[in-house]
Each structure stands twice: as structure tokens, then as C-alpha cells.
Enzyme design. Structure first.
Site, PDB file in Angstrom:
ATOM      1  N   LYS A   2       0.839  -1.192   0.000  1.00  0.00           N
ATOM      2  CA  LYS A   2       0.000   0.000   0.000  1.00  0.00           C
ATOM      3  C   LYS A   2       0.877   1.247   0.000  1.00  0.00           C
ATOM      4  CE  LYS A   2      -3.735  -1.939   2.893  1.00  0.00           C
ATOM      5  NZ  LYS A   2      -4.894  -1.785   1.986  1.00  0.00           N
ATOM      6  N   ARG A   8      -9.922 -11.716   2.739  1.00  0.00           N
ATOM      7  CA  ARG A   8     -10.786 -12.804   2.262  1.00  0.00           C
ATOM      8  C   ARG A   8     -10.081 -14.149   2.357  1.00  0.00           C
ATOM      9  NH1 ARG A   8     -11.344 -10.076  -3.510  1.00  0.00           N
ATOM     10  NH2 ARG A   8     -11.187  -8.304  -2.074  1.00  0.00           N
TER      11      ARG A   8
END
Length: 460
Positions: A240, A314
Site C-alpha cells: 500500500k 478474504r
């Protein structure tokens, strides 16, 4: 009873009168002339959120007038009264008339009392409230204390809230309610077939783990709660930017809210056999970090190609959901701070939820509205399921293209829930970017109150 509430004040409680621009004229006419002139001098018009403290002749507080939106306003904030603890001087107060929703205003008053004071002294509001008649104060306290738990966990920075510390918080909660606690740590995750949880967390110096809490009568219906516990998310090798990492201490917001929900369930003694599963990891960068295009076999069996290491939530939820699904619970709920796409679509205040159970969807929507805990249903759109296809594995965790990111995340998780009939997935934000009444800036309790009320209705 919570210290915020005062059932038998030593002196008469100070009345809080709620006024709107429509009702203010009549209210003002009923005031003593000096008080009315004081209001005129202060140019008080009952603008929403404005607070006027009216003095008595002896200099004490005679009453408080607080502005609300008109009943017909489309922008009514049912938590507007949550601003009062930060506006009022210390004392004992009571509602002199009914706000738009007395119960929600009482809850807002309690939620607005929250302050995070772990690292510097936080001035606690010295206000107390005489509970309005007909309000279930025990339930208000239950929800406010659960919200404080979620907020405290999320607001704590990652250096003090890693996987181990999150497990310690979960264990403390389990001990408080006589629940069982177990934690599978480090390489033992591989040995016990949780490869995706291990893969995401293996690059961190702080070992990944699967937290497991059990509570309730085995004869009662099984309800399993699964919460994403990514204690810090660098994005992994798909790193990020610094701006994207700035509030990634909140990436365990799903776990925090699942623990808040579990606290409410256990405190209310709902007739469920509760299980709480939290995959707790740190998605770090190191030489042994999992890589784009790596392939791992999941607990459920399908192989997963890593399309993006920043779609790690996830992955850890997939193994935890697979474990939960093996027991075929009556209801399976997962919460996670999963996709920026959900924020783009619905903003920070309105998490999307997913389920194929129409009755469950209707109940979730109804309780979200009644509890002022907003949720909005999005579809598990079958036509997008093929976007998860991989040329070399059974499934890809992050399809290219960028469309429908929250939906494709939900469809990914659905692949790991095959035997449970009733499954609810919520893509929360877990954070309030700028302060609102009853919702201070920082970590937030989202979806937990609505789901608690749903569980209370079904299993109370």
C-alpha cells in the site's frame, strides 16, 4: 448499572427539552420571561445540534434546550442527542420531553460518552442521565459497553494490538462469561490445515493464529461468528502507499465487532450455542512473504491463486469460514473490513451486506433501521462469479479489472460456505472519519448492534 445512568438522584435532575424550529416558538412562549429573553439574546432558534443552557435566578442551571431536526426532515439524525455529553457541564439530567426516538436518544447519550484514554488523559464527561420511562436500561448499557470494547480494540495502535494481544482480549472476554477459549498459533496452523491463514501471517515476526471461543448450551441452535483480524495490513508485497496504510490498525475491525457482538449475546444470555472464530494475523513484508501468483490449497480443498497480496482479508476468512461451515450452524455471520470498493459505493457509514436468504435479508434490513445501525443489501451476483476464475488454480483471490470489488469479495467467500443454509456477510469500514453525534472520530462499532437485535429476536 452503568455509571452514566442515575436512577435516584440526590437532587432534582436538570431537564433537557428537545426543540425543533417548528416547536421552538411554542416552547419559548412557555418559558419564564427572563429565560425567554436569555434565549432571544443568544439568538437561539433550535437549530439541530445547538444547545442552550438556561440559568435559574440563583445562577444554577434551570434547564437545557437542545435543537433537533423537524419530524418531517429527511436528514433527521436519531443519534443527535449523542452530542449532549460533550456539551453539558457535569450534573444529572433527564429528558423533559420526547426526542424523535427516546430509546435511540438514550443509547446515543451513552455512546456519546465514550472517550479513548489509553495513551493520554481523556476528560470523561461528568454527566449522568435519569433513564426515561419504558427504556430497557440494561440493554442500553449492554450495547454501549460492547461498542466501547470494539472502539477500544480498533483505536489501539498495532504495536499494542497484534495477533497475540487480540487473542488476549478475546480470552479475557471468554473468561468473563465462562466461555471456552482456544488458539492455534504459528506453524500449528499448517499442521491443523489452515494454510491460507498461515500464508497471510507468516512474514510477520508476530505469529498468526486462529482464535476460537465457545459458549452456551449445546442443545441450543448453533450461531457462529467469524471476524477478520488483520491487526495491520501493509498490503504485503503489493504494498500500500503510505496514505493507504495510515489507519490500517483498523483492519481488525471485523474481529473487534465480532467480539462486541459476542459480548452482547453472552451478556443477554441468548439461547444459542455460540462459536466465535477470529483469524488474527499481520500482513507484513519480509523475504518469506507470500507473493502474487503463489498458489495455496485452502482448508476446504480448492486451490487459490494470489492475484493480489492486498486482498488478504478474504483469504484468512476463507479458512475460518470453511471450519465454521463444517458444523452447518443454524446461522453463520462474518464481519470484515474488506474492500475499498464498498466505501466507494456506499461511503464509510453504510456497510453492504450479502445473503441469499430472503427472510434473513429482510430481518437484517429491518433491525439495521430500527437500531440506527445502517446496512444496505448488495447482491451475490452470479454473473460475476466467473470473474474469480484462474487459469492455473481453482480460484483467484483478486480478479483483475477492478469492477464490483465488494461483490466479487463476497462471491469469493461464498465458495467456502457450501453446507450452511443461512449465511450473512458484512463488509464493514469500522471507522468514523469525522466525528458525529454519538460517533466520535476513530474506531466504530458497525453492524454488531443490528445483528445482536436480530439474534435477540430469533433466539431470545
Amino acid at each position: 448499572m452503568h455509571s452514566l445512568f442515575e436512577t435516584a438522584p440526590a437532587a432534582p435532575a436538570i431537564p433537557i427539552t428537545f426543540a425543533t424550529k417548528t416547536t421552538w416558538t411554542a416552547i419559548a412562549k412557555g418559558l419564564p420571561e427572563p429565560a425567554r429573553q436569555f434565549a432571544v439574546a443568544n439568538d437561539f432558534t433550535a437549530k439541530p445540534g445547538k444547545c442552550l443552557i438556561l440559568p435559574a435566578p440563583d445562577g444554577q442551571i434551570a434547564q437545557v434546550v437542545f435543537g433537533l431536526e423537524d419530524e418531517s426532515s429527511k436528514s433527521r439524525d436519531l443519534f443527535r442527542a449523542g452530542a449532549l455529553p460533550g456539551l453539558l457541564p457535569p450534573g444529572v439530567y433527564r429528558f423533559a420531553n420526547a426526542p424523535h426516538d427516546v430509546r435511540l436518544a438514550t443509547l446515543a447519550f451513552a455512546l456519546g460518552n465514550y472517550r479513548f484514554g489509553r495513551y493520554r488523559k481523556a476528560e470523561q464527561p461528568g454527566v449522568r442521565l435519569v433513564p426515561p420511562d419504558g427504556v430497557d436500561v440494561a440493554d442500553i448499557v449492554r450495547m454501549a459497553e460492547a461498542a466501547s470494547l470494539a472502539r477500544d480494540l480498533i483505536n489501539t495502535p498495532s504495536n499494542d494490538m497484534g495477533p497475540e494481544q487480540l487473542a488476549q482480549a478475546a480470552e479475557a472476554l471468554a473468561k468473563r462469561y465462562g466461555a471456552s477459549f482456544n488458539s492455534i498459533v504459528g506453524d500449528e496452523l499448517v499442521a491443523q490445515n489452515f494454510p491460507l491463514i498461515h500464508a497471510v501471517g507468516m512474514a510477520s515476526t508476530r505469529a498468526p493464529r486462529l482464535i476460537d471461543i465457545g459458549w452456551g448450551d449445546p442443545a441450543h441452535p448453533k450461531v457462529t461468528l467469524v471476524g477478520k483480524g488483520v491487526c495491520f495490513d501493509t498490503g504485503g508485497l503489493d504494498l500500500k502507499p503510505s496514505s493507504g496504510m495510515l489507519i490500517m490498525k483498523k483492519d481488525m475491525g471485523g474481529a473487534a465487532n465480532v467480539l462486541a457482538l459476542a459480548q452482547m449475546v453472552m451478556d443477554a444470555k441468548l439461547k444459542v450455542r455460540l462459536r466465535v472464530l477470529i483469524p488474527a494475523v499481520e500482513n507484513a513484508v519480509a523475504g518469506n512473504a507470500f507473493r502474487p501468483l503463489d498458489i495455496f490449497k485452502s482448508r476446504k480443498g480448492p486451490t487459490v491463486e494470489i492475484g493480489n497480496t492486498d486482498a488478504e482479508g478474504r483469504l484468512v476468512l476463507a479458512d475460518a469460514l470453511a471450519l465454521a461451515d463444517e458444523e452447518k450452524p443454524d446461522l453463520l455471520v462474518d464481519l470484515g473490513t474488506l474492500t475499498g470498493a464498498a466505501r466507494v459505493a456506499l461511503g464509510p457509514d453504510l456497510p453492504p451486506f450479502y445473503t441469499n436468504d430472503e427472510t434473513l435479508a429482510g430481518d437484517v434490513a429491518a433491525h439495521a433501521k430500527s437500531e440506527n445501525d445502517p446496512l444496505w443489501r448488495l447482491p451475490l451476483w452470479p454473473a460475476y462469479d466467473s470473474w474469480l476464475d484462474s487459469k492455473v488454480a481453482d480460484i483467484n483471490n483478486a480478479p483483475s479489472g477492478g469492477f464490483a470489488g465488494s461483490i466479487t469479495c463476497a462471491l469469493f467467500l461464498q465458495r467456502f460456505v457450501s453446507d450452511t443454509t443461512r449465511w450473512l456477510h458484512v463488509d464493514i469500514y469500522g471507522w468514523t472519519p469525522s466525528a458525529k453525534p454519538a460517533r466520535p472520530e476513530g474506531g466504530e462499532c458497525q453492524a454488531a448492534r443490528a445483528i445482536y437485535k436480530l439474534l435477540s429476536q430469533r433466539y431470545g
